[in-house]
Design an enzyme around this catalytic site. Structure first.
Site, PDB file in Angstrom:
ATOM      1  N   ASP A 118       0.849  -1.187   0.000  1.00  0.00           N
ATOM      2  CA  ASP A 118       0.000   0.000   0.000  1.00  0.00           C
ATOM      3  C   ASP A 118       0.882   1.233   0.000  1.00  0.00           C
ATOM      4  O   ASP A 118       2.093   1.164   0.268  1.00  0.00           O
ATOM      5  CB  ASP A 118      -0.919   0.003   1.232  1.00  0.00           C
ATOM      6  CG  ASP A 118      -2.122   0.918   1.066  1.00  0.00           C
ATOM      7  OD1 ASP A 118      -2.322   1.437  -0.054  1.00  0.00           O
ATOM      8  OD2 ASP A 118      -2.859   1.123   2.047  1.00  0.00           O
ATOM      9  N   GLU A 178       1.767   3.926  -4.040  1.00  0.00           N
ATOM     10  CA  GLU A 178       1.268   2.554  -4.138  1.00  0.00           C
ATOM     11  C   GLU A 178       2.175   1.710  -5.025  1.00  0.00           C
ATOM     12  O   GLU A 178       2.491   0.556  -4.702  1.00  0.00           O
ATOM     13  CB  GLU A 178      -0.160   2.572  -4.687  1.00  0.00           C
ATOM     14  CG  GLU A 178      -1.177   3.097  -3.687  1.00  0.00           C
ATOM     15  CD  GLU A 178      -2.505   3.483  -4.324  1.00  0.00           C
ATOM     16  OE1 GLU A 178      -3.488   3.650  -3.576  1.00  0.00           O
ATOM     17  OE2 GLU A 178      -2.565   3.623  -5.569  1.00  0.00           O
ATOM     18  N   ASP A 185      -5.242  -2.856  -2.250  1.00  0.00           N
ATOM     19  CA  ASP A 185      -6.547  -2.195  -2.323  1.00  0.00           C
ATOM     20  C   ASP A 185      -6.573  -1.089  -3.367  1.00  0.00           C
ATOM     21  O   ASP A 185      -7.553  -0.346  -3.458  1.00  0.00           O
ATOM     22  CB  ASP A 185      -6.975  -1.652  -0.959  1.00  0.00           C
ATOM     23  CG  ASP A 185      -6.028  -0.589  -0.409  1.00  0.00           C
ATOM     24  OD1 ASP A 185      -5.910   0.480  -1.024  1.00  0.00           O
ATOM     25  OD2 ASP A 185      -5.425  -0.823   0.647  1.00  0.00           O
ATOM     26  N   ASP A 237      -1.072  -0.938   5.044  1.00  0.00           N
ATOM     27  CA  ASP A 237      -1.529   0.433   5.266  1.00  0.00           C
ATOM     28  C   ASP A 237      -0.868   1.027   6.504  1.00  0.00           C
ATOM     29  O   ASP A 237      -0.434   2.194   6.505  1.00  0.00           O
ATOM     30  CB  ASP A 237      -3.055   0.439   5.413  1.00  0.00           C
ATOM     31  CG  ASP A 237      -3.608   1.805   5.751  1.00  0.00           C
ATOM     32  OD1 ASP A 237      -3.698   2.644   4.842  1.00  0.00           O
ATOM     33  OD2 ASP A 237      -3.954   2.044   6.935  1.00  0.00           O
ATOM     34  N   HIS A 263     -30.258  -4.109 -10.932  1.00  0.00           N
ATOM     35  CA  HIS A 263     -29.794  -5.472 -10.673  1.00  0.00           C
ATOM     36  C   HIS A 263     -29.721  -5.754  -9.173  1.00  0.00           C
ATOM     37  O   HIS A 263     -29.683  -4.839  -8.336  1.00  0.00           O
ATOM     38  CB  HIS A 263     -28.416  -5.688 -11.293  1.00  0.00           C
ATOM     39  CG  HIS A 263     -27.370  -4.768 -10.711  1.00  0.00           C
ATOM     40  ND1 HIS A 263     -26.763  -5.002  -9.499  1.00  0.00           N
ATOM     41  CD2 HIS A 263     -26.846  -3.610 -11.177  1.00  0.00           C
ATOM     42  CE1 HIS A 263     -25.902  -4.036  -9.235  1.00  0.00           C
ATOM     43  NE2 HIS A 263     -25.938  -3.175 -10.239  1.00  0.00           N
ATOM     44  N   GLU A 283     -23.432   0.616 -16.920  1.00  0.00           N
ATOM     45  CA  GLU A 283     -23.167   1.614 -15.884  1.00  0.00           C
ATOM     46  C   GLU A 283     -22.034   2.539 -16.302  1.00  0.00           C
ATOM     47  O   GLU A 283     -21.265   2.243 -17.223  1.00  0.00           O
ATOM     48  CB  GLU A 283     -22.820   0.895 -14.566  1.00  0.00           C
ATOM     49  CG  GLU A 283     -22.544   1.793 -13.365  1.00  0.00           C
ATOM     50  CD  GLU A 283     -23.697   2.731 -13.024  1.00  0.00           C
ATOM     51  OE1 GLU A 283     -23.907   3.692 -13.800  1.00  0.00           O
ATOM     52  OE2 GLU A 283     -24.361   2.533 -11.996  1.00  0.00           O
TER      53      GLU A 283
END
Length: 475
Positions: free
Chosen positions: A9, A50, A75, A124, A280, A356
């Site tokens: 991270d 990162e 992440d 993190d 959905h 979307e």
């Protein structure tokens, strides 16, 4: 062959600002932490930090065993998608770092996985320790690190406490999703559709149903496909968008000057094309309120989502009014649509225009994570429908795409009732355009997973919103 897990991270306090990274190498067989790395890197962006964390983690694993297979967990959706080869690397600062990471191990020895931030606590914490050390003007020291202990304690606490119960004001998306999941877990499907919502199809209903409220605070687009955030930004999203009138908005304003059809449609217009808009069912990302659009992992329905689809199908079968089914091409919509189609004996037709929004670098992140990592881009996105997430799609572009799909479908299905299985942004956009509402109205609607809305389109170009966010079939 040994197997390592690398968790990495990076963070920046300012983006760009004082930055640091952390990474940890774990023995995949035993779960033992084999090596930690962290460093303050000066002023940099989140993404640079990162990538540097990734490089450090891979190099640490290589020092332990250059022949090992490595599974990277991060992440950062951006880094995972770019290193997996699914996203292009456009930023000049990222390319050399990505190339450096790719050179550490042969490509066939490394795999990548995106994980939620709460599952990346160890790396993190290391990154934050490095930034704290840099602030004090010293180097990070492994002997002084408590990252592993902190991460272990956090995991233990989470295991004892269980998943948090979402809370919030009436209309809060997370609380609504929690209630729906509880209902699915413990309640029997109702034999009919509750009164007051006009039934699942809502034919002839003009009142809004489903307990819709204007949502303020850090709430993102229903409970999964994130499109609507109101609050925290200075001036509010509505004020910011209202400062500039787009061509799309002027067209909508012009449309509402024609005679309204909300009270009664003229008999000579004939039957309208009625779009029943089904969002959905839930995916694994929905309860976590993560941006989930066209540019991410294309998740499938969760067990809860499949049950929601079944309940919607049963309600539509009871009504018996759906004549055709059209779906977004994304998996979660196709699965929902096919569940309904199996009950109704209909085919599913795909419409690309119903997909979307592509949220680009924000895919997989929560609103809070985006605000932390991309504050300037987020402010711009909230302030103008023409602004897009990095590498993503603006609401203005989505509006044009959805309007074009609407025109194709109203022409193809004139006078018929059609189920459109789609996402938060397309549904809100269809409702907004039907009402002749400004772009900021997207930030004033809530749509729960598997909720039903309905819009009727008449031959003279008028539209009538008949239902919004009905979830009675899930109770």
């Amino acid at each position: 062959m040994r197997e390592f897990i690398v968790e990495a991270d990076g963070g920046s306090r300012g983006n760009p600002g004082p930055a640091g990274y952390g990474s940890v190498v774990i023995d995949a067989a035993t779960g033992e932490t084999l090596m930690e790395a962290a460093e303050y890197i000066g002023v940099a962006t989140n993404n640079v930090a990162e990538y540097k964390g990734l490089v450090a983690g891979l190099k640490a694993a290589h020092r332990l065993d250059p022949a090992a297979s490595v599974h990277v967990r991060m992440d950062s959706k951006l880094v995972v998608e770019q290193m997996s080869g699914r996203w292009k690397i456009k930023h000049p600062d990222m390319r050399p770092l990505a190339a450096e990471a790719a050179r550490v191990f042969p490509a066939d020895q490394v795999t990548y996985e995106w994980i939620p931030r709460e599952r990346n606590k160890h790396a993190d914490r290391l990154a934050n320790e490095a930034m704290d050390a840099g602030k004090r003007g010293v180097a990070w020291s492994p002997s002084a690190s408590t990252a592993e202990l902190d991460a272990r304690a956090a995991r233990s606490a989470a295991a004892v406490a269980g998943p948090p119960e979402p809370s919030g004001p009436p209309g809060d998306a997370a609380a609504g999703a929690a209630r729906a999941r509880a209902a699915l877990a413990g309640a029997k499907p109702s034999a009919g559709v509750s009164a007051g919502a006009g039934g699942v199809l809502g034919a002839g209903v003009t009142a809004v149903a489903g307990g819709v409220t204007a949502v303020a605070g850090e709430v993102a687009g229903g409970a999964g496909d994130v499109t609507a955030v109101a609050g925290d930004v200075t001036g509010g999203a509505g004020e910011a968008v209202a400062s500039g009138e787009s061509a799309d908005r002027r067209a909508a304003s012009s449309a509402v000057r024609t005679p309204p059809v909300g009270w009664a449609a003229p008999a000579d217009l004939g039957a309208p094309a009625t779009f029943v808009l089904l969002r959905h069912g839930e995916t694994p990302l929905t309860p976590e309120k993560r941006f989930s659009g066209s540019g991410g992992t294309d998740p499938s329905l969760s067990a809860v989502g499949r049950e929601q689809a079944e309940r919607a199908a049963a309600a539509f079968a009871a009504r018996g009014t759906i004549q055709a089914i059209v779906s977004s091409p994304l998996k979660r919509c196709q699965e929902t649509a096919r569940t309904v189609a199996a009950r109704l004996g209909l085919d599913v037709h795909l419409e690309e225009g119903l997909r979307e929004t592509d949220f680009g670098a924000w895919e997989g992140l929560t609103f809070g994570e985006v605000r932390e990592r991309h504050p300037e881009e987020l402010n711009a996105w909230l302030a103008s429908p023409k602004a897009a997430p990095p590498g993503g799609e603006s609401f203005a572009a989505v509006s044009r795409r959805v309007a074009a799909a609407r025109d194709r479908l109203t022409s193809a299905y004139a006078g018929r009732t059609v189920l459109l299985v789609t996402h938060v942004t397309p549904i809100k956009t269809l409702v907004r355009l039907a009402l002749g509402a400004p772009p900021e109205s997207l930030f004033r609607m809530e749509l729960a997973a598997a909720s039903v809305s309905a819009v009727a389109y008449y031959a003279d170009g008028n539209a009538s919103v008949r239902l919004l966010n009905d979830t009675s079939h899930l109770r």
